[in-house]
Scaffold this motif. Structure first.
Motif, PDB file in Angstrom:
ATOM      1  N   ARG A 161      -1.089  36.767   1.960  1.00  0.00           N
ATOM      2  CA  ARG A 161      -2.554  37.208   1.706  1.00  0.00           C
ATOM      3  C   ARG A 161      -2.819  37.364   0.018  1.00  0.00           C
ATOM      4  N   TYR A 219       9.446  35.678  15.871  1.00  0.00           N
ATOM      5  CA  TYR A 219      10.297  36.904  17.523  1.00  0.00           C
ATOM      6  C   TYR A 219       9.890  35.617  18.189  1.00  0.00           C
ATOM      7  N   ASP A 240      -6.492  38.479   8.237  1.00  0.00           N
ATOM      8  CA  ASP A 240      -6.022  37.818   6.938  1.00  0.00           C
ATOM      9  C   ASP A 240      -7.057  36.912   6.236  1.00  0.00           C
ATOM     10  N   SER A 289      -3.101  41.862  20.420  1.00  0.00           N
ATOM     11  CA  SER A 289      -1.879  41.257  19.411  1.00  0.00           C
ATOM     12  C   SER A 289      -0.993  39.632  19.773  1.00  0.00           C
ATOM     13  N   VAL A 290      -1.615  39.619  18.516  1.00  0.00           N
ATOM     14  CA  VAL A 290      -1.794  37.985  18.693  1.00  0.00           C
ATOM     15  C   VAL A 290      -0.182  38.036  19.456  1.00  0.00           C
ATOM     16  N   GLY A 291       0.848  38.170  18.527  1.00  0.00           N
ATOM     17  CA  GLY A 291       1.738  38.655  18.702  1.00  0.00           C
ATOM     18  C   GLY A 291       2.625  37.829  20.426  1.00  0.00           C
ATOM     19  N   ASP A 308       6.918  46.474  20.002  1.00  0.00           N
ATOM     20  CA  ASP A 308       6.616  47.776  21.592  1.00  0.00           C
ATOM     21  C   ASP A 308       5.883  46.636  22.569  1.00  0.00           C
ATOM     22  N   GLN A 309       5.024  45.828  22.720  1.00  0.00           N
ATOM     23  CA  GLN A 309       3.945  45.230  23.232  1.00  0.00           C
ATOM     24  C   GLN A 309       4.953  43.502  23.886  1.00  0.00           C
ATOM     25  N   VAL A 361      -7.355  46.663  11.642  1.00  0.00           N
ATOM     26  CA  VAL A 361      -5.909  45.757  12.303  1.00  0.00           C
ATOM     27  C   VAL A 361      -4.864  46.779  11.861  1.00  0.00           C
TER      28      VAL A 361
HETATM   29  C1  EPZ Z   1      -0.551  37.751  13.456  1.00  0.00           C
HETATM   30  O1  EPZ Z   1       0.250  38.543  13.122  1.00  0.00           O
HETATM   31  C2  EPZ Z   1       0.024  37.200  12.259  1.00  0.00           C
HETATM   32  N1  EPZ Z   1       0.679  36.517  11.784  1.00  0.00           N
HETATM   33  C3  EPZ Z   1      -0.961  37.895  10.747  1.00  0.00           C
HETATM   34  O2  EPZ Z   1      -1.337  37.136   9.840  1.00  0.00           O
HETATM   35  C4  EPZ Z   1      -2.102  38.397  11.857  1.00  0.00           C
HETATM   36  O3  EPZ Z   1      -2.694  38.847  10.671  1.00  0.00           O
HETATM   37  C5  EPZ Z   1      -2.158  39.208  12.688  1.00  0.00           C
HETATM   38  O4  EPZ Z   1      -1.963  38.257  13.576  1.00  0.00           O
HETATM   39  C6  EPZ Z   1      -3.408  39.753  13.637  1.00  0.00           C
HETATM   40  O5  EPZ Z   1      -4.323  38.618  13.575  1.00  0.00           O
HETATM   41  C7  EPZ Z   1       1.706  35.163  12.888  1.00  0.00           C
HETATM   42  O6  EPZ Z   1       0.542  35.248  13.036  1.00  0.00           O
HETATM   43  C8  EPZ Z   1       2.447  34.684  12.407  1.00  0.00           C
HETATM   44  P1  EPZ Z   1      -0.297  41.766  15.728  1.00  0.00           P
HETATM   45  P2  EPZ Z   1       1.108  39.222  14.596  1.00  0.00           P
HETATM   46  O7  EPZ Z   1       0.198  41.287  16.969  1.00  0.00           O
HETATM   47  O8  EPZ Z   1       1.598  38.981  15.800  1.00  0.00           O
HETATM   48  C9  EPZ Z   1      -0.029  46.162  16.688  1.00  0.00           C
HETATM   49  C10 EPZ Z   1      -1.077  36.115   7.708  1.00  0.00           C
HETATM   50  O9  EPZ Z   1      -1.446  36.197   6.704  1.00  0.00           O
HETATM   51  N2  EPZ Z   1       1.107  45.952  17.403  1.00  0.00           N
HETATM   52  O10 EPZ Z   1      -1.647  40.958  16.567  1.00  0.00           O
HETATM   53  O11 EPZ Z   1       2.767  40.586  14.198  1.00  0.00           O
HETATM   54  C11 EPZ Z   1       0.533  45.630  14.776  1.00  0.00           C
HETATM   55  O12 EPZ Z   1       0.780  47.207  14.354  1.00  0.00           O
HETATM   56  C12 EPZ Z   1      -0.566  36.596   9.249  1.00  0.00           C
HETATM   57  O13 EPZ Z   1      -1.349  34.913   7.892  1.00  0.00           O
HETATM   58  C13 EPZ Z   1       1.549  47.301  18.251  1.00  0.00           C
HETATM   59  O14 EPZ Z   1       1.415  47.623  18.093  1.00  0.00           O
HETATM   60  O15 EPZ Z   1       0.482  40.498  14.188  1.00  0.00           O
HETATM   61  C14 EPZ Z   1      -1.202  45.898  14.415  1.00  0.00           C
HETATM   62  O16 EPZ Z   1      -1.807  46.758  14.533  1.00  0.00           O
HETATM   63  C15 EPZ Z   1       0.035  38.339   8.995  1.00  0.00           C
HETATM   64  N3  EPZ Z   1       2.608  46.009  19.194  1.00  0.00           N
HETATM   65  C16 EPZ Z   1      -2.080  44.944  15.421  1.00  0.00           C
HETATM   66  O17 EPZ Z   1      -1.284  45.182  16.976  1.00  0.00           O
HETATM   67  C17 EPZ Z   1       2.914  45.254  18.630  1.00  0.00           C
HETATM   68  O18 EPZ Z   1       3.172  45.141  20.141  1.00  0.00           O
HETATM   69  C18 EPZ Z   1      -2.064  43.442  15.913  1.00  0.00           C
HETATM   70  O19 EPZ Z   1      -1.002  43.286  15.530  1.00  0.00           O
HETATM   71  C19 EPZ Z   1       2.516  44.156  18.139  1.00  0.00           C
HETATM   72  C20 EPZ Z   1       1.271  44.373  17.467  1.00  0.00           C
END
Ligand code: EPZ
Length: 434
Positions: free
Chosen positions: A376, A97, A310, A167-169, A127-128, A332
């Protein structure tokens, strides 16, 4: 060929260990190179299959990539000829993404498939990300599993964006989109993980103007161009934490090298509560010493600087034999307990109710054939095998190898009896990704 790990458990772990570059920084910095017109030398890249996949995607888009040594690459995206990424490869990796933000930022358009992802119980929304791109003037639509984004007038415009969830991503993706946008972007309620700071540092070293990364508010002043440079990726917090957990559970004494001890505080403090000795040594090492006899603990996972989600499965693995009853609350993801059934096969006593797991410590685990279902979870099963009595066979190791460089070799240097052997089993080539 599909492999499995065969582990004869019960040996303490002793010696020294070198931690690789951070996976979750690398999988963002490699797509970030798309924003740069010129050659980026990136050092400390981990040798993991997620990185290989991303490099293949960039190559197919016209990037020139040269290996300098095992962990250093020159990536030159000056000649990118398409804003459409290879769908087959994209759907296998969650971090794909980041190509949306990078392509939108550089070319004002992107067409990529919806990212996959470890199954943490339901959809993993973006969505974010979309909300932020839209605020910056992009038209974003999803059709036939593809995300199609187009910036009005061919260039994004800076905007104020408040993330509804941390959200990290989304934080990283919006930073990527904003560095070449017209004007200033402010991301509020931003995630603060170490890899977010690392991506910002990479972008700044290429000529971007990103301030505040590592806090809840990030300000990005758009610039006209990023040019090449040299950057070294930070050490992997979670890989280091995984080996710390292994030593804590198996017992032993190990010097974990090439780490940033501050990033490990959230993990080492929990290990201290469990009766393990850890200490930062000479700036970039952590020494861990454990008898293997652990005390119970309560853990709640949260965004950084909280306890990382993680690391949740790896800590659960060692709490199975801690004295007393431990409680884990996953703060999370909706469901990150798919590994529990596998640990139960080894004699663990774990009850899961929604986001909470109650672990009743047992004297020891016994080896069993078990299967990794994500990265993990896989690491947790390897740790359980290293600590258990008897022989454990872990299948599904391709998940583990997406994010851990040479896990078998590293554990063997510490004295673990672990081998990677051909499993003889066909595994589905599905779309699950990290
Ligand atoms: C990153 O995922 C990591 N992946 C994950 O690591 C990690 O578990 C996660 O951050 C949390 O730390 C990468 O960096 C590639 P988020 P990401 O967006 O970015 C909600 C590993 O094992 N959310 O921070 O996908 C979501 O559903 C991997 O190395 C929304 O609602 O995670 C979740 O509950 C697995 N809307 C929370 O936020 C959005 O648009 C955190 O997700 C985005 C996220």
């Amino acid at each position: 060929m599909n492999n499995k790990y065969v582990i004869r458990g019960g040996h303490g772990l002793y010696g020294e260990l070198e931690i690789s570059g951070a996976k979750n920084a690398a999988v963002a910095i490699i797509p970030a190179a798309l924003l740069v017109r010129g050659s980026c030398r990136i050092e400390n890249i981990p040798q993991i299959s997620d990185v290989t996949m991303l490099l293949s995607i960039l190559r197919q888009m016209g990037a020139k990539i040269q290996m300098v040594n095992r962990h250093t690459m020159d990536i030159d995206c000056s000649g990118i000829h398409t804003t459409c990424a290879n769908f087959e490869l994209m759907r296998r990796i969650r971090a794909s993404y980041y190509l949306i933000g990078a392509l939108l930022g550089r070319f004002g358009e992107a067409e990529v498939s919806m990212p996959g992802g470890c199954d943490f119980g339901g959809v993993r929304p973006i969505d974010q990300h979309v909300k932020g791109f839209t605020a910056m003037g992009a038209d974003v639509g999803v059709k036939n599993g593809l995300v199609c984004a187009q910036a009005a007038g061919g260039r994004l415009t800076g905007a104020n964006i408040y993330l509804d969830v941390v959200s990290v991503g989304a934080t990283i993706n919006l930073m990527l989109a904003a560095v070449l946008a017209k004007g200033t972007t402010v991301i509020e309620n931003a995630a603060r993980e170490p890899h977010i700071v690392d991506v910002a540092n990479f972008l700044n070293s290429m000529g971007a103007d990103v301030r505040g990364a590592g806090t809840g508010v990030i300000k990005i002043h758009g610039v006209d161009k990023l040019s090449g440079g040299c950057y070294s990726i930070i050490p992997d917090q979670i890989e280091a934490g995984t080996y710390l957990a292994a030593v804590a559970g198996a017992g032993g004494e190990v010097l974990v090298k090439n780490v940033i001890p501050k990033h490990l505080d959230c993990i080492t403090r929990k290990l201290t509560e469990m009766g393990v000795y850890t200490s930062a040594v000479s700036g970039d090492c952590v020494l861990i010493r454990s008898t293997g006899a652990l005390r119970r603990a309560s853990i709640k996972t949260q965004p950084y600087p909280g306890f990382p989600t993680d690391m949740q499965p790896q800590l659960a693995a060692i709490l199975t034999t801690a004295a007393g009853t431990s409680v884990i609350t996953e703060g999370v993801w909706d469901n990150r307990y798919k590994y529990v059934d596998e640990l139960t096969k080894m004699g663990a006593k774990i009850q899961v109710d929604g986001r909470v797991a109650i672990i009743e410590g047992v004297p020891y685990l016994t080896g069993a054939p078990i299967k990794a279902c994500d990265l993990r979870a896989g690491a947790a099963l390897v740790i359980a095998g290293v600590c258990a009595r008897g022989i454990t066979e872990v299948s599904g190791v391709r998940y583990i190898e997406r994010g851990y460089e040479n896990i078998v070799g590293k554990l063997r240097t510490l004295g673990a009896d672990i081998l990677s052997v051909a499993s003889g089993e066909e595994e589905a080539d599905d779309a699950e990704a990290i």
